[in-house]
Scaffold this motif. Structure first.
Motif, PDB file in Angstrom:
ATOM      1  N   ILE A 272      -2.302 -13.884  -4.265  1.00 38.86           N
ATOM      2  CA  ILE A 272      -1.442 -12.719  -3.989  1.00 38.86           C
ATOM      3  C   ILE A 272      -2.010 -11.402  -3.567  1.00 38.86           C
ATOM      4  N   LYS A 273      -3.248 -11.332  -4.319  1.00 40.71           N
ATOM      5  CA  LYS A 273      -4.199 -10.061  -3.655  1.00 40.71           C
ATOM      6  C   LYS A 273      -5.042 -10.528  -2.439  1.00 40.71           C
ATOM      7  N   ILE A 274      -5.252 -11.627  -2.292  1.00 39.93           N
ATOM      8  CA  ILE A 274      -5.759 -12.131  -0.996  1.00 39.93           C
ATOM      9  C   ILE A 274      -4.828 -12.163   0.197  1.00 39.93           C
ATOM     10  N   GLY A 359      -0.613  -4.296  -1.391  1.00 40.63           N
ATOM     11  CA  GLY A 359      -0.822  -3.622   0.248  1.00 40.63           C
ATOM     12  C   GLY A 359      -0.414  -2.224   0.356  1.00 40.63           C
ATOM     13  N   VAL A 360       0.494  -1.831  -0.280  1.00 44.53           N
ATOM     14  CA  VAL A 360       1.014  -0.542   0.290  1.00 44.53           C
ATOM     15  C   VAL A 360       0.005   0.300  -0.693  1.00 44.53           C
ATOM     16  N   PHE A 416      -8.597  -3.736  -8.034  1.00 47.13           N
ATOM     17  CA  PHE A 416      -8.418  -4.257  -6.717  1.00 47.13           C
ATOM     18  C   PHE A 416      -8.228  -2.875  -5.823  1.00 47.13           C
ATOM     19  N   ASN A 417      -7.939  -1.857  -6.107  1.00 43.46           N
ATOM     20  CA  ASN A 417      -7.979  -0.772  -5.213  1.00 43.46           C
ATOM     21  C   ASN A 417      -9.343  -0.275  -4.860  1.00 43.46           C
ATOM     22  N   GLY A 418     -10.477  -0.729  -5.716  1.00 40.33           N
ATOM     23  CA  GLY A 418     -11.740  -0.328  -5.486  1.00 40.33           C
ATOM     24  C   GLY A 418     -12.325  -0.880  -4.142  1.00 40.33           C
ATOM     25  N   VAL A 419     -11.668  -2.007  -3.701  1.00 43.80           N
ATOM     26  CA  VAL A 419     -11.850  -2.606  -2.476  1.00 43.80           C
ATOM     27  C   VAL A 419     -11.572  -1.594  -1.183  1.00 43.80           C
TER      28      VAL A 419
END
Length: 453
Positions: A272-274, A359-360, A416-419
């Motif tokens: 999902i994150k990918i 994504g948002v 994940f937001n760190g990316v």
């Protein structure tokens, strides 16, 4: 010289010239991204999120392999634009002939390397087992068709160096429409999945490249070279390599940093994150297009005027381009912050609401850094056009160092937001460095043809 579809950018209003060159480039680049996005949209909508993730997982690796082709095209463009600005049309013809041999050789080498290293590289990045086979298939097909990509990008670089941004646009639009049609046929009718969209891509690019070459030979008389004279020139070959390899290395460094980022995303072991990361990447590629188009215009404008030894015009062009991109970035900020969710939905099925949510969040982080992203393209192309190719290469190193270190560190702290935050801070650091170099004026003596050299 007989009138052709080329454009002399050493005379006339710099801002007007740059904008007139940018507009068709922008339309072309949007179509190019639409061309690339269609693969993701079609598999995301008509196959599943795993197929979307599989296509997305290949982006950084394929860019690494293709970077030498893109770099050599850029180096060739610098050589031709400076000779054209200097009025040395014989050297322009020799450069074009030499470029053909260079790109064919590079395509053969990199296509072979990519074909046989695709799976090991996917494993190195920790690609999820559910998608690695699809990713491998997609990449191998693209590498088989690398000559078509080189063909289109090479002739486009030559024409843009001569001031013609229209011809590449026309054939790119044709290729984009063809790509959409073939994607839908191969995926929906023949149920070929990611293999279908890859085949559609290479067919479309090859046909657009061939069409562009045929048209250029008919319309641009300076490129009509008798077959017996169509051979590489040693001096120009060395210049193309000297200017092209650093640009290729710069592109490779960017690809390495993106591969690291992809590996960080893959480490979450969550398709999902990918998929969300893939969609955001595709959206940001679209947002980049005005910056990329303006940067390409700046490169041609700078190259021609450096060749003509008109330093004041070069400075005016850089200032105009910077103002334009800053205004655009400020306008895009609220659009992407508040409208990102609607764009994300283009890539997903209704039930994939988690993909949209992740994504948002990413878009709302990176949109605050768009102005620095714009500065990267302006300064990098300005310095490349001037022949100051060492600094864009250093900018590539900065991207690697900042993105690699911050993506791992920040993802460990904020998840994940760190990316996405790492991406924004990478744009900030690289854009500022390039701007400092342009302001310093140390690029003035880097021309390969000017009397200053």
């Amino acid at each position: 010289m007989t009138k052709t579809i080329t454009r002399d950018m050493t005379i006339g209003n710099p801002t007007k010239l740059i904008l007139n060159f940018t507009l068709p480039m922008l339309i072309g680049n949007i179509f190019q991204q639409f061309y690339n996005m269609v693969d993701s949209i079609v598999v995301g909508k008509f196959v599943n999120k795993d197929a979307l993730s599989a296509v997305g997982a290949t982006g950084s690796i394929t860019y690494l392999i293709f970077s030498l082709v893109f770099g050599m095209s850029a180096g060739i463009s610098i050589v031709i634009s400076q000779y054209y600005g200097a009025g040395d049309y014989e050297k322009v013809r020799k450069s074009f002939a030499t470029a053909t041999y260079v790109l064919f050789l590079v395509s053969l080498i990199m296509g072979t390397v990519g074909f046989f290293t695709s799976r090991p590289l996917l494993k190195l990045l920790g690609t999820h087992q559910d998608i690695i086979d699809q990713s491998h298939t997609y990449m191998k097909i693209l590498y088989i068709g690398i000559l078509g990509t080189a063909c289109y990008n090479g002739i486009s670089a030559v024409l843009r160096a001569l001031g013609d941004a229209i011809t590449p646009l026309v054939f790119l639009i044709i290729a984009s429409i063809l790509n959409v049609v073939l994607d839908l046929i191969f995926v929906i009718v023949f149920n070929m999945g990611v293999a279908g969209v890859a085949i559609a891509t290479i067919i479309s690019q090859f046909l657009s490249g061939i069409g562009c070459i045929i048209y250029a030979f008919k319309k641009v008389k300076i490129l009509r070279i008798p077959l017996k004279e169509f051979k590489p020139d040693r001096e120009i070959f060395i210049k193309c390599i000297r200017l092209g390899v650093p640009v290729a290395l710069q592109n490779s460094l960017i690809a390495v940093s993106m591969m690291t980022l992809q590996s960080v995303v893959n480490s979450f072991q969550d398709t999902i994150k990918i998929a969300a990361f893939t969609a955001v990447n595709r959206i940001e590629q679209l947002v980049m297009q005005p910056s990329m188009s303006l940067g390409a215009a700046v490169a041609s404008f700078t190259g021609q005027n450096i060749g003509a030894d008109k330093i004041d015009r070069v400075k005016k062009g850089a200032k105009s381009a910077t103002k334009i991109i800053l205004i655009f970035s400020l306008l895009m900020l609220p659009v992407m912050y508040f409208g990102g969710q609607y764009i994300m939905r283009l890539f997903t099925k209704k039930e994939d609401f988690e993909v949209v949510m992740y994504g948002v969040e990413g878009i709302r982080i990176t949109c605050f850094f768009y102005s620095f992203l714009g500065l990267i393209f302006i300064t990098r192309n300005f310095l490349s056009g001037a022949g100051d190719i060492r600094i864009p290469m250093i900018m590539g190193f900065i991207e690697v160092i900042v993105r690699v270190s911050l993506s791992k560190y920040l993802s460990g702290i904020i998840g994940f937001n760190g990316v996405f935050l790492a991406t924004g801070l990478t744009w900030f650091a690289t854009g500022i460095f390039g701007s400092i170099r342009v302001v310093s004026g140390k690029w003035k003596d880097k021309s390969i043809v000017s009397k200053r050299a």
